[in-house]
Design an enzyme around this catalytic site. Structure first.
Site, PDB file in Angstrom:
ATOM      1  N   SER A 142       0.824  -1.207   0.000  1.00 40.67           N
ATOM      2  CA  SER A 142       0.000   0.000   0.000  1.00 40.67           C
ATOM      3  C   SER A 142       0.857   1.256   0.000  1.00 40.67           C
ATOM      4  CB  SER A 142      -0.931   0.009   1.211  1.00 40.67           C
ATOM      5  OG  SER A 142      -0.183  -0.017   2.417  1.00 40.67           O
ATOM      6  N   GLU A 193      -2.774   0.274  -4.067  1.00 39.10           N
ATOM      7  CA  GLU A 193      -4.018  -0.041  -3.354  1.00 39.10           C
ATOM      8  C   GLU A 193      -4.887   1.177  -3.073  1.00 39.10           C
ATOM      9  OE1 GLU A 193      -3.302  -2.599  -0.001  1.00 39.10           O
ATOM     10  OE2 GLU A 193      -1.781  -3.755  -1.061  1.00 39.10           O
ATOM     11  N   CYS A 225      -9.601   1.244  16.542  1.00 40.29           N
ATOM     12  CA  CYS A 225     -10.812   0.433  16.418  1.00 40.29           C
ATOM     13  C   CYS A 225     -10.978  -0.029  14.972  1.00 40.29           C
ATOM     14  CB  CYS A 225     -12.048   1.226  16.846  1.00 40.29           C
ATOM     15  SG  CYS A 225     -12.094   1.571  18.612  1.00 40.29           S
ATOM     16  N   TRP A 270      -9.702 -11.759  10.840  1.00 41.79           N
ATOM     17  CA  TRP A 270     -10.096 -10.365  11.003  1.00 41.79           C
ATOM     18  C   TRP A 270     -11.552 -10.131  10.631  1.00 41.79           C
ATOM     19  CZ3 TRP A 270      -5.133  -7.404   8.966  1.00 41.79           C
ATOM     20  CH2 TRP A 270      -4.097  -7.647   9.881  1.00 41.79           C
ATOM     21  N   GLU A 314      -1.360 -14.646  15.052  1.00 40.29           N
ATOM     22  CA  GLU A 314      -2.348 -14.233  16.047  1.00 40.29           C
ATOM     23  C   GLU A 314      -3.564 -15.156  16.059  1.00 40.29           C
ATOM     24  OE1 GLU A 314      -5.320 -10.818  14.551  1.00 40.29           O
ATOM     25  OE2 GLU A 314      -3.231 -10.198  14.517  1.00 40.29           O
ATOM     26  N   HIS A 350       3.370 -11.807   3.314  1.00 40.06           N
ATOM     27  CA  HIS A 350       3.861 -10.847   4.308  1.00 40.06           C
ATOM     28  C   HIS A 350       3.250 -11.181   5.662  1.00 40.06           C
ATOM     29  CE1 HIS A 350       5.052  -7.183   6.317  1.00 40.06           C
ATOM     30  NE2 HIS A 350       3.803  -6.972   6.655  1.00 40.06           N
ATOM     31  N   HIS A 403       5.700   2.467  11.215  1.00 38.07           N
ATOM     32  CA  HIS A 403       4.798   2.980  12.242  1.00 38.07           C
ATOM     33  C   HIS A 403       5.288   4.314  12.808  1.00 38.07           C
ATOM     34  CE1 HIS A 403       2.585  -0.764  12.113  1.00 38.07           C
ATOM     35  NE2 HIS A 403       3.717  -1.416  12.208  1.00 38.07           N
TER      36      HIS A 403
END
Length: 474
Positions: A142, A193, A225, A270, A314, A350, A403
């Site tokens: 992205s 993207e 959120c 997700w 996860e 990824h 980040h």
């Protein structure tokens, strides 16, 4: 998020009530923090689908009904009956089960999960076709989602911008991304993207079996959120979802452009997932749908296809005893997604920041040609698991943290790549950021990628010393 079968719960609770009397407490099994708040607010879900759901407020109502039933309160009988009817109607709904998906699932066991050749054979074919330099440079997928992109999407969804107008604006953004990547001289490009609102929601909106709430926001981490899709029925793909966008980007440049897809495990993890069949079956349905997209991209001439699985780790169950089962079907779903291509097509994946030590053999079993991971924040220490495992395929350890808005120098990135070469063979190493650049600004992205390419060029000119060959053991 599904209505509870209160009769089944009463079968469990009634003997406990007889034993414990007033000492019996009723509560949700965990915090309602990760459940949407109130189903009554949802004005865009149809009545049938809404009748199957239960958000935080409705779960508390269910608890009250259970408590009343255990206390012999006849006043809760209408609510119990309504719950029975909703649960039964859901099980019989034709919207849930697609006969065509059922037939394909029945035959899926005969579909090979293996690539045509082992990695050691197919990598030579890929290198001959792609002709990439040492330390090939790319990004995760992205590019910045600017306010102009978000405004165009908002106007399009509101009907203020027609399909052709929206498509033209997205093509302008794709052109901008491709031209910049050419300017900075990246080796493998992406389309950026621009047309995607979210890496799961975008695909869910184009697949059968998904629905979307309007206010179903839940906390993800920190103050972030998300609004997960709802998987309520069988998953199927009715038409290509990305081919037009990717082939348009490829038409702009002679350099290879990666096809970008979200993998089945992440689509599952997700989302709010249906509870009337095993998660492994739902994941297999998604894998079959994404497999069709992978094959269509290859037929369209796309030679590098990335299937992202940031949620693989996860998804591990809380109980360690259940890990092996999860990892088995998760790996099989990924391999099912990508196994239909020829050896010349290079498959990337990824994964986001995680400790890979305890699942490294499973990552190896994915058999992706190239895996990119977040590694800069660990100072490349995360690569230790790959080195100890003697991971044979190619790896793109992230060389700067997306980040943070900090612009990292070429020298810093070069030092990280030299550290990577202490664990990996230089022939294995790709050069890329830690993750996608969606949340960054162009004035941060441009110098960072320029420095990244400079770092790769410096290593090409003066390669680090080869990793020492380990002595053979008796």
């Amino acid at each position: 998020i599904w209505r509870a079968d209160l009769d089944a719960l009463l079968d469990t609770l009634t003997p406990l009530k007889a034993q414990l009397s007033e000492r019996l407490w009723l509560a949700p099994s965990c915090s309602l923090l990760h459940s949407p708040v109130d189903l009554d607010q949802e004005d865009r879900l149809d009545d049938e689908l809404k009748s199957w759901l239960s958000f935080a407020k409705q779960k508390l109502d269910e608890l009250a009904v259970l408590g009343g039933a255990l206390d012999g309160d006849d006043g809760v009988q209408p609510a119990l009956q309504a719950q029975r009817q909703a649960v039964a109607a859901r099980g019989q709904s034709r919207r849930i089960h697609d006969p065509a998906v059922g037939e394909r699932m029945a035959a899926s066991g005969q579909v090979s999960r293996d690539r045509l050749s082992p990695f050691a054979e197919r990598i030579g074919k890929q290198q001959a076709a792609l002709k990439l330099p040492a330390y090939p440079t790319t990004t995760i997928g992205s590019f910045p989602q600017t306010k102009e992109i978000r405004a165009a999407r908002r106007d399009w969804k509101a009907g203020k911008l027609d399909d052709s107008g929206y498509t033209e604006l997205m093509k302008q953004e794709i052109t901008r991304a491709v031209r910049y990547q050419e300017q900075v001289d990246l080796d493998v490009l992406v389309h950026g993207e621009a047309e995607r609102n979210d890496m799961v929601e975008y695909f869910g909106e184009l697949l059968e079996g998904f629905a979307f709430t309007r206010f179903g926001w839940v906390q993800s981490y920190g103050s972030r959120c998300v609004k997960p899709p709802v998987i309520f029925g069988d998953i199927a793909r009715s038409k290509p979802m990305t081919v037009d966008w990717i082939t348009y980007a490829q038409s702009l440049t002679p350099k290879p452009v990666k096809g970008m897809l979200t993998g089945p495990i992440t689509m599952l993890e997700w989302s709010f997932v249906r509870d009337d069949q095993p998660r492994s079956e739902t994941c297999t349905q998604i894998a079959l749908a994404i497999r069709d997209e992978v094959r269509d991209l290859e037929v369209a001439g796309i030679r590098i296809i990335q299937v992202d699985e940031p949620a693989m780790r996860e998804g591990l169950p809380l109980r360690r005893s259940e890990w092996d089962d999860y990892l088995h079907w998760a790996i099989q779903c990924f391999r099912l997604t990508v196994s239909g291509v020829t050896d010349r097509t290079q498959i990337h994946t990824h994964m986001c920041y995680a400790d890979f030590n305890d699942i490294i053999s499973s990552i190896g079993d994915l058999d992706a040609d190239v895996i990119s991971i977040e590694a800069s924040r660990s100072d490349m220490k995360l690569l230790g698991a790959f080195g100890e495992y003697h991971y044979p395929n190619e790896i793109g350890p992230g060389v700067y943290d997306i980040h943070s808005p900090r612009i990292v120098s070429a020298e810093e990135m070069k030092e990280l790549l030299i550290k990577a070469a202490e664990t990996l063979s230089p022939e294995q190493i790709w050069v890329n950021p830690d993750c996608g650049l969606k949340t960054r600004k162009w004035d941060e992205v441009k110098p960072s990628l320029k420095h990244m390419v400079e770092a790769a060029n410096q290593l090409r000119a003066a390669p680090p010393a080869a990793k020492p060959t380990e002595p053979a053991t008796a």
